[in-house]
Design an enzyme around this catalytic site. Structure first.
Site, PDB file in Angstrom:
ATOM      1  N   SER A   1      99.646  78.190  48.285  1.00 49.39           N
ATOM      2  CA  SER A   1      99.083  77.047  49.007  1.00 49.39           C
ATOM      3  C   SER A   1      97.638  76.748  48.617  1.00 49.39           C
ATOM      4  O   SER A   1      97.122  75.689  48.961  1.00 49.39           O
ATOM      5  CB  SER A   1      99.160  77.276  50.524  1.00 49.39           C
ATOM      6  OG  SER A   1      98.345  78.354  50.917  1.00 49.39           O
TER       7      SER A   1
ATOM      8  N   LYS B   1      92.926  78.947  54.405  1.00 53.62           N
ATOM      9  CA  LYS B   1      92.856  77.495  54.212  1.00 53.62           C
ATOM     10  C   LYS B   1      91.397  77.048  54.220  1.00 53.62           C
ATOM     11  O   LYS B   1      90.502  77.765  54.649  1.00 53.62           O
ATOM     12  CB  LYS B   1      93.611  76.753  55.324  1.00 53.62           C
ATOM     13  CG  LYS B   1      95.113  76.992  55.335  1.00 53.62           C
ATOM     14  CD  LYS B   1      95.815  76.378  54.155  1.00 53.62           C
ATOM     15  CE  LYS B   1      97.320  76.540  54.225  1.00 53.62           C
ATOM     16  NZ  LYS B   1      97.743  77.944  54.002  1.00 53.62           N
TER      17      LYS B   1
END
Length: 240
Positions: free
Chosen positions: A161, A199
């Site tokens: 990701s 993230k």
């Protein structure tokens, strides 16, 4: 209560600090205790640290500080080991020196090849808080020059990701422990006290966006009270 091996290791570290102000190496500890591998020393040091007997000094290789001794250790020490030529007056900080009027040595920069051992908490994966990943027996050697001030730990990346930020599956990332970060910082975030993820952080009003660095993934937006920062990315190590 300390185990016999913890007691022996604490005594050995204390004696070596008293003799020269420098912690013994892991190999020296291993040989002194008659252990076959350094992993056993890692576990013993972690146990002593968790019980408040020693402290690892940050950003220094082989830097340990004895915080306290268990009852009866001084008597055992006088029977089993020679007394040191001097007793260090200063244990708080990165050095120890003898004599009330003696000056401490001038600080020296870390050597270019100096390394620091960080706890390796395992693979960062959704559904597992950082606390649950902690493994007191796993460590990774990191160049001291990669670290900034504060407490650090390492994680192994799981997934793709964040590939557009240069973070690949199986990379080892270095995290500085913190509970707040600026917009745009890549962080370890805990969502709803149950899901941990790596993230990029964006704050807007009372919401927090957790942005991936991969077009195949969507940005997720949460109320600010649902997200806790557990650290920010400060480095990456990759094996080929």
């Amino acid at each position: 209560m300390l185990t016999r091996k913890q007691h022996e290791l604490l005594l050995f570290i204390h004696e070596r600090l008293g003799q020269g102000g420098v912690s013994p190496s892991f190999d020296e500890m291993k040989d002194a205790l008659g252990l076959k591998s350094k992993s056993g020393i890692h576990r013993l040091i972690t146990g002593l640290e968790e019980r408040g007997f020693i402290r690892r000094l940050p950003h220094r290789a082989r830097a340990l500080e004895v915080l306290r001794l268990p009852e009866g250790l001084d008597a055992a020490r006088s029977r089993t080991a020679p007394k040191p030529k001097f007793q260090p007056n200063v244990i708080k900080g990165d050095f120890a020196f003898a004599g009330r009027d003696a000056a401490p040595p001038a600080p020296t920069p870390a050597a270019a090849n100096e390394t620091v051992q960080l706890p390796l908490y395992g693979r960062i994966a959704a559904g597992t808080p950082i606390e649950a990943l902690r493994d007191n027996s796993a460590f990774v050697d990191i160049p001291a020059s990669m670290l900034t001030g504060g407490d650090h730990y390492a994680l192994e990346v799981s997934g793709d990701s964040m590939i557009e930020a240069g973070i690949l599956d199986h990379d080892t990332i270095i995290i500085q422990r913190c509970d707040a970060a600026e917009n745009g910082t890549i962080v370890v975030a805990l969502v709803d006290e149950g899901e941990v993820t790596l993230k990029r952080l964006r704050r807007k009003g009372n919401t927090i966006a957790l942005e991936p660095a991969n077009a195949a993934y969507e940005t997720r937006i949460f109320g600010a009270d649902r997200v806790r920062v557990q650290g920010k990315l400060v480095g990456l190590v990759r094996k080929y």
